[in-house]
Design an enzyme around this catalytic site. Structure first.
Site, short mmCIF file in Angstrom:
data_model
loop_
_atom_site.label_atom_id
_atom_site.label_comp_id
_atom_site.label_asym_id
_atom_site.label_seq_id
_atom_site.Cartn_x
_atom_site.Cartn_y
_atom_site.Cartn_z
CE LYS A 286 47.04 37.06 36.49
NZ LYS A 286 47.88 36.76 37.55
NE ARG B 219 44.27 32.39 39.41
CZ ARG B 219 44.13 33.71 39.42
NH1 ARG B 219 43.07 34.45 39.11
NH2 ARG B 219 45.24 34.39 40.15
NE ARG C 156 48.96 43.22 44.98
CZ ARG C 156 48.16 42.46 44.07
NH1 ARG C 156 48.16 42.75 42.71
NH2 ARG C 156 47.97 41.28 44.19
NE ARG D 166 44.74 40.81 46.55
CZ ARG D 166 44.79 40.45 45.11
NH1 ARG D 166 44.98 41.42 44.27
NH2 ARG D 166 44.92 39.09 44.95
NE ARG E 17 47.63 35.45 45.34
CZ ARG E 17 47.82 36.80 45.36
NH1 ARG E 17 48.38 37.31 46.40
NH2 ARG E 17 47.45 37.19 44.30
P1 AMP Z 1 43.83 37.79 41.51
O1 AMP Z 1 43.55 38.92 41.78
O2 AMP Z 1 43.63 37.44 40.16
O3 AMP Z 1 45.36 37.09 42.03
O4 AMP Z 1 42.98 36.61 42.30
C1 AMP Z 1 42.78 36.63 43.54
C2 AMP Z 1 42.17 35.16 44.17
O5 AMP Z 1 40.91 35.08 43.71
C3 AMP Z 1 43.03 34.07 43.63
O6 AMP Z 1 44.14 33.66 44.60
C4 AMP Z 1 41.84 32.80 43.87
O7 AMP Z 1 41.64 32.50 45.12
C5 AMP Z 1 40.69 33.73 43.55
N1 AMP Z 1 40.39 33.63 41.86
C6 AMP Z 1 40.75 34.47 40.85
N2 AMP Z 1 40.59 34.10 39.74
C7 AMP Z 1 40.25 32.66 39.92
C8 AMP Z 1 40.02 31.70 38.87
N3 AMP Z 1 39.91 31.75 37.64
N4 AMP Z 1 39.84 30.44 39.43
C9 AMP Z 1 39.98 30.13 40.60
N5 AMP Z 1 40.05 31.15 41.51
C10 AMP Z 1 40.34 32.15 41.04
#
Ligand code: AMP
Length: 216
Positions: free
Chosen positions: A16, A93, A127, A160, A171
């Site tokens: 994404k 989400r 990653r 990360r 996740r």
């Molecule tokens: P990402 O980089 O999009 O994978 O997001 C990393 C982490 O941020 C996720 O595993 C969640 O803990 C938090 N996060 C990101 N976007 C959301 C969302 N829309 N709702 C809740 N938690 C989020």
């Protein structure tokens, strides 16, 4: 309302972030990433604690915290004449986030990147991210010239916290339980376009560029 309102969805590791960056550059829209915004504010105190407590465990941050971030980001886009809209990466989400988004946006298209479980575990655990400039690498698929060093800025590459194998499993489970119903929600609304996310970034992009051009 903005001219182009795009959502990109898919499990963690679907690509994404990479594809949103290209959409933003090509179509002159803002890249709004809740994951990125939360990483920059990991230790912000909220009534639910800090984002870090959820993120490092691979769990979702509470809806009200994330909704507030998005509401501010979209208001900023509306006030910026240079941009022609936004691509939302990593939001919504949950069904509750999707319902909130319906009240502040008029989404044109929802891109859904589909990727097999094996591929996304490989992508996430391999990653590496530059701690200075944020550039992404992969130990096998996209390694830097010198191990552990960013090609762009010379910064140190790190994993990360939430890309460790045990956290990745949580996740993916969070995704299946809470985010998969959002995909169905947009399918019912006729906004969802599925894209095969297994290919190289260029292959996936070729498909996405056409879809965005046709739908906005
Ligand atoms: P990402 O980089 O999009 O994978 O997001 C990393 C982490 O941020 C996720 O595993 C969640 O803990 C938090 N996060 C990101 N976007 C959301 C969302 N829309 N709702 C809740 N938690 C989020």
């Amino acid at each position: 309302m903005a001219e182009r309102e795009i959502v990109i969805m898919g499990p963690p590791g679907a690509g994404k972030g990479t594809q949103s960056g290209r959409i933003a550059e090509t179509f002159d829209v803002d890249h709004v990433t809740t994951g990125g915004a939360l990483r920059e504010n990991k230790d912000m105190e909220t009534e639910y604690g800090t984002p870090r407590e959820y993120m490092d465990a691979g769990e979702l941050v509470p809806d009200s915290v994330v909704n507030e971030i998005v509401s501010v980001a979209l208001a900023d886009v509306d006030g910026d004449d240079g941009l022609r809209g936004y691509v939302l990466d990593g939001y919504p989400r949950t069904i509750s986030q999707a319902e909130y988004l319906d009240t502040i946006a008029d989404i044109d298209v929802v891109l859904y990147l589909s990727v097999s479980h094996e591929t996304l575990v490989d992508r996430l655990t391999g990653r590496r991210v530059c701690e200075d400039c944020g550039e992404n690498y992969h130990v096998d698929f996209d390694p830097p010239a010198t191990e552990g060093v960013c090609d762009d800025c010379g910064g140190t590459l790190i994993q990360r916290e939430d890309d460790r194998e045990d956290v990745v499993t949580t996740r993916v489970e969070e995704y299946r339980e809470k985010t998969a119903p959002v995909v169905e929600h947009y399918e019912e609304e006729g906004l969802l376009v599925e894209v095969d996310g297994e290919g190289t970034p260029d292959e996936v992009w070729a498909e996405i560029e056409d879809i965005v051009a046709a739908h906005t």
